[in-house]
Each structure stands twice: as C-alpha cells, then as structure tokens.
Design a protein around this motif. Structure first.
Motif, PDB file in Angstrom:
ATOM      1  N   GLU A   1       0.845  -1.208   0.000  1.00  0.00           N
ATOM      2  CA  GLU A   1       0.000   0.000   0.000  1.00  0.00           C
ATOM      3  C   GLU A   1       0.876   1.253   0.000  1.00  0.00           C
ATOM      4  O   GLU A   1       0.579   2.229  -0.703  1.00  0.00           O
ATOM      5  CB  GLU A   1      -0.930  -0.018   1.225  1.00  0.00           C
TER       6      GLU A   1
ATOM      7  N   ARG B   1       2.268   1.682  -3.382  1.00  0.00           N
ATOM      8  CA  ARG B   1       1.211   2.160  -4.276  1.00  0.00           C
ATOM      9  C   ARG B   1       0.951   3.653  -4.046  1.00  0.00           C
ATOM     10  O   ARG B   1       0.843   4.431  -4.999  1.00  0.00           O
ATOM     11  CB  ARG B   1      -0.082   1.354  -4.060  1.00  0.00           C
ATOM     12  N   LEU B   2       0.864   4.034  -2.769  1.00  0.00           N
ATOM     13  CA  LEU B   2       0.638   5.451  -2.447  1.00  0.00           C
ATOM     14  C   LEU B   2       1.814   6.305  -2.916  1.00  0.00           C
ATOM     15  O   LEU B   2       1.620   7.421  -3.409  1.00  0.00           O
ATOM     16  CB  LEU B   2       0.422   5.623  -0.941  1.00  0.00           C
TER      17      LEU B   2
ATOM     18  N   ALA C   1       3.777   5.612  -5.431  1.00  0.00           N
ATOM     19  CA  ALA C   1       3.677   5.704  -6.894  1.00  0.00           C
ATOM     20  C   ALA C   1       2.605   6.724  -7.290  1.00  0.00           C
ATOM     21  O   ALA C   1       2.816   7.536  -8.205  1.00  0.00           O
ATOM     22  CB  ALA C   1       3.358   4.333  -7.485  1.00  0.00           C
ATOM     23  N   GLU C   2       1.462   6.706  -6.591  1.00  0.00           N
ATOM     24  CA  GLU C   2       0.399   7.688  -6.878  1.00  0.00           C
ATOM     25  C   GLU C   2       0.887   9.099  -6.598  1.00  0.00           C
ATOM     26  O   GLU C   2       0.611  10.023  -7.362  1.00  0.00           O
ATOM     27  CB  GLU C   2      -0.846   7.390  -6.035  1.00  0.00           C
ATOM     28  N   ALA C   3       1.606   9.250  -5.483  1.00  0.00           N
ATOM     29  CA  ALA C   3       2.120  10.578  -5.134  1.00  0.00           C
ATOM     30  C   ALA C   3       3.110  11.064  -6.197  1.00  0.00           C
ATOM     31  O   ALA C   3       3.090  12.244  -6.579  1.00  0.00           O
ATOM     32  CB  ALA C   3       2.794  10.541  -3.763  1.00  0.00           C
ATOM     33  N   LYS C   4       3.943  10.158  -6.700  1.00  0.00           N
ATOM     34  CA  LYS C   4       4.888  10.553  -7.753  1.00  0.00           C
ATOM     35  C   LYS C   4       4.146  10.937  -9.016  1.00  0.00           C
ATOM     36  O   LYS C   4       4.511  11.903  -9.683  1.00  0.00           O
ATOM     37  CB  LYS C   4       5.872   9.413  -8.039  1.00  0.00           C
ATOM     38  N   GLU C   5       3.088  10.168  -9.344  1.00  0.00           N
ATOM     39  CA  GLU C   5       2.291  10.502 -10.526  1.00  0.00           C
ATOM     40  C   GLU C   5       1.632  11.873 -10.368  1.00  0.00           C
ATOM     41  O   GLU C   5       1.637  12.681 -11.290  1.00  0.00           O
ATOM     42  CB  GLU C   5       1.225   9.434 -10.772  1.00  0.00           C
ATOM     43  N   LYS C   6       1.075  12.094  -9.178  1.00  0.00           N
ATOM     44  CA  LYS C   6       0.446  13.403  -8.928  1.00  0.00           C
ATOM     45  C   LYS C   6       1.487  14.510  -8.982  1.00  0.00           C
ATOM     46  O   LYS C   6       1.226  15.591  -9.520  1.00  0.00           O
ATOM     47  CB  LYS C   6      -0.259  13.408  -7.572  1.00  0.00           C
ATOM     48  N   GLN C   7       2.661  14.249  -8.422  1.00  0.00           N
ATOM     49  CA  GLN C   7       3.729  15.246  -8.449  1.00  0.00           C
ATOM     50  C   GLN C   7       4.119  15.549  -9.893  1.00  0.00           C
ATOM     51  O   GLN C   7       4.276  16.718 -10.256  1.00  0.00           O
ATOM     52  CB  GLN C   7       4.951  14.739  -7.680  1.00  0.00           C
TER      53      GLN C   7
END
Length: 166
Positions: free
Chosen positions: A64, A67-68, A70-76
C-alpha cells in the motif's frame, strides 16, 4: 554382594517405589506437565500465527505504501507538468502583452513625432511667411520711395483688389 548386581529385595522395593512415583506422577504430575506443554505449544502456535498475520499485514502495508508513493509521484509529475504549462502560458502572455505595449508605444511615439514634425513645419512656414512679408515690405518701401511709378502701380493694384472684393 556386588555393586553392579543388586539384591532381589532391593530390586523389588526399587520397582515398587518407582511404580508409586510413576502412578503419582501419572495421576498428578504428567497431566500438569502435559497441560503446560500443550499451553506452551498453543502459545507458540498462536504467536507464530500472529507473526504470520503481522508479516502479511506488513507486506500489505508495504505494498500500500509503494502504491501510495507511486500515486504521489504521478500526482507530483502531473502537478509539475501543469506548473510548467502554466509557466509557459504566463511567459507567452507576458511576451504578447509586452509586444502589444511596445507596438502601442511605437505608434504613440510615431504619432507624436508626426505631430511635432507638422507643428515644426507650420512654425517654419509661419516664420518664413513673416520673414517674406517683412522682406517684401522693406523691398516695396524701398522701391516705393525710389520710384513714384511703382507707387502708381500699387495704387492701381489696390484699387483693383478693392473693386474685386466689392
């Protein structure tokens, strides 16, 4: 009597006492020991199960977390792309505004130069006209004073001009 071969009476009492101890232990000691061993085994089994569950939860938490992350990097990355696009848009707007203002200033300067040029031309023409009139006056006065005939011509011209106005 030998040390390695016990007497039969001694052997009998040793077997009887061993039997009594064995019966007492079988009735009172072994159940307690077996219960303690079973409890210890259950505790160890429970601890192993808890550790297995904790490892599973840790693995889930790590997954998790990854995953979070990776999501944070995508959002960044998305935010950075938006920021870069916004920066480019602002720079382009500033360029367009600067070009527009420069164009307006050039037009204003051109208009002012044209007005100043026209004003200067009018002033020069006015000065030239004033100078021409002054020179003409002096020349005419000089000629009139010299020549009476010119005076007659001027009188005649004045008469013609005054008749044509009426």
């Amino acid at each position: 009597m030998s040390l390695l071969t016990p007497d039969s009476g001694l052997l009998f009492w040793m077997i009887v006492s061993f039997g009594i101890v064995f019966v007492v232990l079988a009735k009172y000691g072994f159940p307690v020991i077996i219960k303690a061993v079973d409890q210890r085994k259950a505790y160890i089994d429970n601890s192993l199960e808890t550790a297995r569950k904790a490892n599973e939860q840790l693995a889930n938490i790590q997954a998790e977390g990854e995953r979070l992350l990776a999501e944070a990097k995508e959002k960044q990355n998305a935010i950075m792309k938006e920021a870069l696009a916004e920066k480019d848009r602002i720079i382009e707007e500033a360029r367009q505004k600067a070009a527009s203002e420069a164009h307006l200033q050039i037009e204003e300067a051109t208009r002012r130069i044209r007005e100043e040029k026209e004003k200067a031309i009018r002033e020069v023409r006015s000065e030239i006209a004033d100078l021409s009139i002054a020179i003409a006056e002096k020349v005419i006065k000089e000629k009139i004073n010299r020549d009476n005939e010119h005076k007659q011509i001027i009188d005649r011209l004045l008469n013609e001009v005054s008749f044509s106005k009426s």
